[in-house]
Design an enzyme around this catalytic site. Structure first.
Site, PDB file in Angstrom:
ATOM      1  CE  LYS A  72      -0.884  -7.338   2.748  1.00  0.00           C
ATOM      2  NZ  LYS A  72      -0.883  -6.027   3.403  1.00  0.00           N
ATOM      3  CB  THR A  73       7.407  -8.336   0.914  1.00  0.00           C
ATOM      4  OG1 THR A  73       7.300  -6.978   1.382  1.00  0.00           O
ATOM      5  CG2 THR A  73       7.148  -8.360  -0.582  1.00  0.00           C
ATOM      6  NE  ARG A 124     -13.248   1.078   3.832  1.00  0.00           N
ATOM      7  CZ  ARG A 124     -12.805   0.687   2.647  1.00  0.00           C
ATOM      8  NH1 ARG A 124     -12.032   1.478   1.957  1.00  0.00           N
ATOM      9  NH2 ARG A 124     -13.140  -0.474   2.172  1.00  0.00           N
ATOM     10  CE  LYS A 139     -11.818  -3.188   4.018  1.00  0.00           C
ATOM     11  NZ  LYS A 139     -10.364  -3.263   4.111  1.00  0.00           N
ATOM     12  CE  LYS A 159      -4.270  -9.963   1.264  1.00  0.00           C
ATOM     13  NZ  LYS A 159      -4.868  -9.107   2.305  1.00  0.00           N
ATOM     14  CG  ASP A 189     -13.677  -7.852  -3.641  1.00  0.00           C
ATOM     15  OD1 ASP A 189     -13.476  -7.753  -4.869  1.00  0.00           O
ATOM     16  OD2 ASP A 189     -13.191  -7.073  -2.802  1.00  0.00           O
ATOM     17  CG  HIS A 246      -5.304  -1.813  -5.720  1.00  0.00           C
ATOM     18  ND1 HIS A 246      -4.443  -1.064  -4.940  1.00  0.00           N
ATOM     19  CD2 HIS A 246      -6.382  -2.061  -4.946  1.00  0.00           C
ATOM     20  CE1 HIS A 246      -4.988  -0.859  -3.754  1.00  0.00           C
ATOM     21  NE2 HIS A 246      -6.155  -1.459  -3.732  1.00  0.00           N
ATOM     22  CB  THR A 249      -8.636   2.937   0.898  1.00  0.00           C
ATOM     23  OG1 THR A 249      -7.894   2.069   0.014  1.00  0.00           O
ATOM     24  CG2 THR A 249     -10.113   2.632   0.743  1.00  0.00           C
ATOM     25  CD  GLN A 280     -18.896  -0.724  -6.919  1.00  0.00           C
ATOM     26  OE1 GLN A 280     -18.338  -0.643  -5.837  1.00  0.00           O
ATOM     27  NE2 GLN A 280     -18.662  -1.716  -7.767  1.00  0.00           N
ATOM     28  CG  HIS A 314      -1.798  -2.895  -2.692  1.00  0.00           C
ATOM     29  ND1 HIS A 314      -2.371  -4.055  -3.169  1.00  0.00           N
ATOM     30  CD2 HIS A 314      -2.667  -2.405  -1.766  1.00  0.00           C
ATOM     31  CE1 HIS A 314      -3.529  -4.264  -2.572  1.00  0.00           C
ATOM     32  NE2 HIS A 314      -3.740  -3.276  -1.716  1.00  0.00           N
TER      33      HIS A 314
END
Length: 419
Positions: free
Chosen positions: A233-234, A86, A82, A230, A193, A48, A40, A172, A45
């Site tokens: 994240k920053t 997408r 989601k 979370k 997930d 993952h 994607t 998948q 990041h």
């Protein structure tokens, strides 16, 4: 300690399709197993990382990892997590993202040797498949009621889900069947997930392979922070593995700023330090938290793994320079990393500037009067050197590699002058 016990000690295992079967299989043979990701974006990041680092633990134990980047499934979009459809990517965008992700994944795994990793792209077997083959060979084996029971699909029924994303779980599942058939892949690892998609693959293997099911699925927990915010994240967004998106210094700083309440968990999740090393660092958190030994170890291990030893040394150098105020020995490249988010001012490259005028022009001091007070009181440093002369003029000698001058007001307020 064997692999499964180690994974449990680290808190990495969330769900298993057959705990006893997995235990018996891993105790008697070396297997191939895989983890997949859809392209994607052109970079991973840190959210993952855990599934792939878990896969690497299997490789360290002698098993063969198969690293899948989903060039085909990335064209469809996983409905997991989601609330809406997408936006579809072009084939060109997806393939460019595939190349970026594969480059990063090569940093994590060994591709040589008896159990060297195998890199695959599901576009190679799914991209050219016609719709009739898909429906006859795969769709025939998956019931509508079975799919509607999947949380990722059921959660979208009220808001709506296209047939395209509805079929994602079968696509998948096809990956697992293909890897099982062609590479004797016995296990899939994924985030919590991905449970529904993993079990679809096992369902297809059960129905399509004459010898019956000999495959397994394992999921790992969602990484969370103790304060409920979370992970990964920053204020400036996600922490990327691409050094152009998140510099090695920023990457290092993310880990070193880990809260005491989270650092031991992250050491277990993300590093390959031994139990004894982690337990020693846990004692340090409890007995001498001000030294931040655990955070330093975490930051060093992660930065070394993703960016290499040289980038780690550079990140440490920048951190120490900022802490001590000794910035004059930084290179222009290091300044770009360390001062990326500080206020900056573009100054003419062909002019000398009086320090007082520059402080006002760059809005470091609100007025000339205040600027003179700041300089006279010793509150202003130029490239780490305190300046108290109100008549001081900056020259070419004050420019680091001809590009930057670093002004500090007080103890911690940095400003970057660019030429």
């Amino acid at each position: 300690m064997d692999l499964l016990k180690d994974l449990k000690w680290r808190g990495i295992i969330y769900q298993q399709t057959d705990e006893e079967g997995i235990k018996d299989t891993l105790s008697t043979e070396k297997i191939s197993l895989y983890c997949g990701m859809d392209p994607t974006a052109d970079s991973m990041h840190i959210g993952h990382l855990l599934p792939y680092l878990t896969l690497r633990r299997f490789q360290n134990a002698g098993h063969r990892p198969i690293v899948l980047v989903g060039g085909a499934t990335g064209l469809i979009g996983d409905p997991s997590g989601k609330s809406e459809e997408r936006k579809l990517q072009t084939i060109e965008d997806v393939q460019r993202n595939v190349q970026g992700l594969q480059k990063q994944l090569r940093q994590i795994f060994e591709f040589e040797g008896e159990n060297g990793a195998l890199m695959v792209n599901n576009y190679d077997w799914a991209g050219s498949m016609d719709i009739v083959t898909f429906l006859r060979d795969y769709g025939k084996h998956v019931g509508i009621n079975y799919m509607l029971a999947k949380d990722t699909i059921a959660s979208r029924l009220e808001t709506g889900i296209s047939f395209t994303e509805f079929t994602y779980t079968i696509l998948q599942g096809m990956d697992f069947v293909h890897l099982y058939d062609k590479h004797n892949c016995r296990m899939q690892i994924g985030g919590s997930d991905q449970w529904g998609n993993i079990t679809t693959g096992l369902e297809l293997i059960r129905k399509m392979m004459p010898e019956g099911p000999k495959a397994f699925g394992v999921t790992i927990p969602l990484v969370t922070k103790a304060d409920g915010t979370k992970f990964g994240k920053t204020e400036s967004g996600a922490v990327w593995l691409d050094p152009e998106k998140t510099s090695p210094y920023e990457f290092y700083q993310f880990w070193i700023n880990t809260a005491d309440a989270d650092v031991v968990k992250y050491l277990k999740f993300f590093t390959f330090l031994s139990h004894e090393e982690i337990e020693e660092l846990e004692r340090a958190v409890q007995e001498e938290p001000h030294l931040r030994k655990a955070q330093k170890a975490l930051a060093e291990e992660m930065t070394r793994l993703i960016h290499g030893e040289e980038s780690l040394e550079q990140a440490i150098k920048i951190s120490q320079a900022l802490f001590n105020g000794d910035v004059k020995n930084l290179t222009a490249s290091e300044i770009k990393q360390g001062f990326k988010d500080v206020p900056s001012f573009d100054a003419p490259a062909d002019e000398e500037a009086g320090l007082i005028d520059l402080l006002v022009a760059a809005k470091i001091s609100p007025s000339k009067r205040q600027a003179r007070e700041d300089v006279g009181n010793g509150a202003i440093s130029v490239n780490g050197e305190r300046v108290t002369d109100t008549n001081y003029a900056l020259s070419a000698a004050d420019r680091i590699e001809g590009q930057f001058t670093i002004i500090r007001r007080g103890k911690k307020k940095y400003y970057l002058i660019k030429y």
